[in-house]
Write a protein that holds these residues in place. Structure first.
Motif, short mmCIF file in Angstrom:
data_model
loop_
_atom_site.label_atom_id
_atom_site.label_comp_id
_atom_site.label_asym_id
_atom_site.label_seq_id
_atom_site.Cartn_x
_atom_site.Cartn_y
_atom_site.Cartn_z
N TYR A 185 51.81 77.51 47.14
CA TYR A 185 51.16 76.31 46.80
C TYR A 185 49.93 76.10 45.98
O TYR A 185 49.45 75.31 45.24
CB TYR A 185 50.75 75.21 48.14
CG TYR A 185 51.89 74.72 48.68
CD1 TYR A 185 52.57 73.51 48.03
CD2 TYR A 185 52.92 75.14 49.61
CE1 TYR A 185 53.83 72.96 48.17
CE2 TYR A 185 54.14 74.69 50.11
CZ TYR A 185 54.40 73.48 49.35
OH TYR A 185 55.80 72.84 50.04
N VAL A 220 49.51 68.56 50.67
CA VAL A 220 49.67 69.97 50.72
C VAL A 220 49.98 70.64 52.20
O VAL A 220 50.93 71.28 52.39
CB VAL A 220 48.76 70.97 49.94
CG1 VAL A 220 48.94 72.26 50.26
CG2 VAL A 220 48.79 70.48 48.42
N LYS A 265 53.18 72.45 53.39
CA LYS A 265 53.17 73.76 53.98
C LYS A 265 53.82 73.98 55.39
O LYS A 265 54.58 74.91 55.51
CB LYS A 265 51.55 74.07 54.23
CG LYS A 265 51.19 74.64 52.98
CD LYS A 265 49.88 75.11 52.91
CE LYS A 265 48.97 75.48 51.59
NZ LYS A 265 47.57 76.07 52.01
#
Length: 173
Positions: free
Chosen positions: A45, A62, A66
Motif C-alpha cells: 500500500y 487504506v 489492508k
C-alpha cells in the motif's frame, strides 16, 4: 458470465499440474508468509500510495483495504482451489472492474507480490517458491479474466452481436 475465465483457470491448473504439485505445498507456507503479511501489505500500500493514480483509488480506505488484503493472502494458502476459490477471486476481479481500476494495476501488483513472496520463500526451498508463484499466477489469470469478460459483454451490448460470435471473430486474428 465467468465461464470462459473458469475454463481458462481449469486449463491452467491442469497444464501446470497445479493441484498435484503446488496445492499440497501451499498450506505449509501459510505461517511463513503470514509472519511477513503486515510488512508485505504495508509495502504494497506504500507503493500504491506513491503512484498518483493508485493513490486516488485507495485514498481514505487504506485500513479497510489492508484488512481485505490480509484475508486474500490467507486464502492463497488454504490448500483448496476449486469452485469456491475461483468464485471469490472472480468477484475480486469484478470489484476491480466496477471500480474502474486499470488492468495494468493487476499486473504490477502481481509482480510486486511475486517479488515479496520470493524474498521470503527463497530461503525455504524451490518447491515453496514455485507454489507461491503458481497461485499468484492463477489469481492474476482470474482477475484479468473478469476484465476480459466485462469488455466482451460491453462490446456485445454496443454491437448487438452475440458474445460467442465476437470471441469467434476475435480468434481469427
Amino acid at each position: 458470465m465467468a465461464q470462459a475465465t473458469k475454463e481458462s483457470f481449469e486449463k491452467a491448473k491442469a497444464f501446470n499440474k497445479f493441484d498435484e504439485i503446488y496445492a499440497p505445498v501451499l498450506p505449509g507456507l501459510k505461517d511463513i508468509v503470514m509472519k511477513h503479511q503486515d510488512a508485505i501489505t504495508d509495502a504494497f500500500y506504500g507503493a500504491l500510495s506513491n503512484d498518483p493514480i493508485a493513490a486516488k483509488i485507495v485514498a481514505g480506505r487504506v485500513d479497510q483495504l489492508k484488512a481485505t488484503h490480509k484475508v486474500w493472502m490467507e486464502e492463497l494458502f488454504n490448500g483448496t482451489y476449486g469452485d469456491a476459490y475461483f468464485d471469490r477471486r472472480y468477484k475480486i476481479g469484478e470489484t476491480h472492474v466496477k471500480a474502474k481500476i486499470a488492468p495494468y494495476f493487476v499486473e504490477v501488483i502481481t509482480s510486486f507480490l511475486r517479488r515479496a513472496f520470493a524474498e521470503i520463500l527463497i530461503k525455504e526451498d524451490p518447491a515453496a517458491l514455485q507454489a507461491a508463484l503458481a497461485i499468484l499466477d492463477l489469481d492474476a489469470l482470474i482477475i484479468v479474466g473478469a476484465y476480459h469478460e466485462d469488455r466482451m459483454r460491453r462490446m456485445s451490448e454496443v454491437t448487438g452481436m452475440n458474445q460467442k460470435l465476437l470471441e469467434t471473430l476475435m480468434s481469427f486474428g
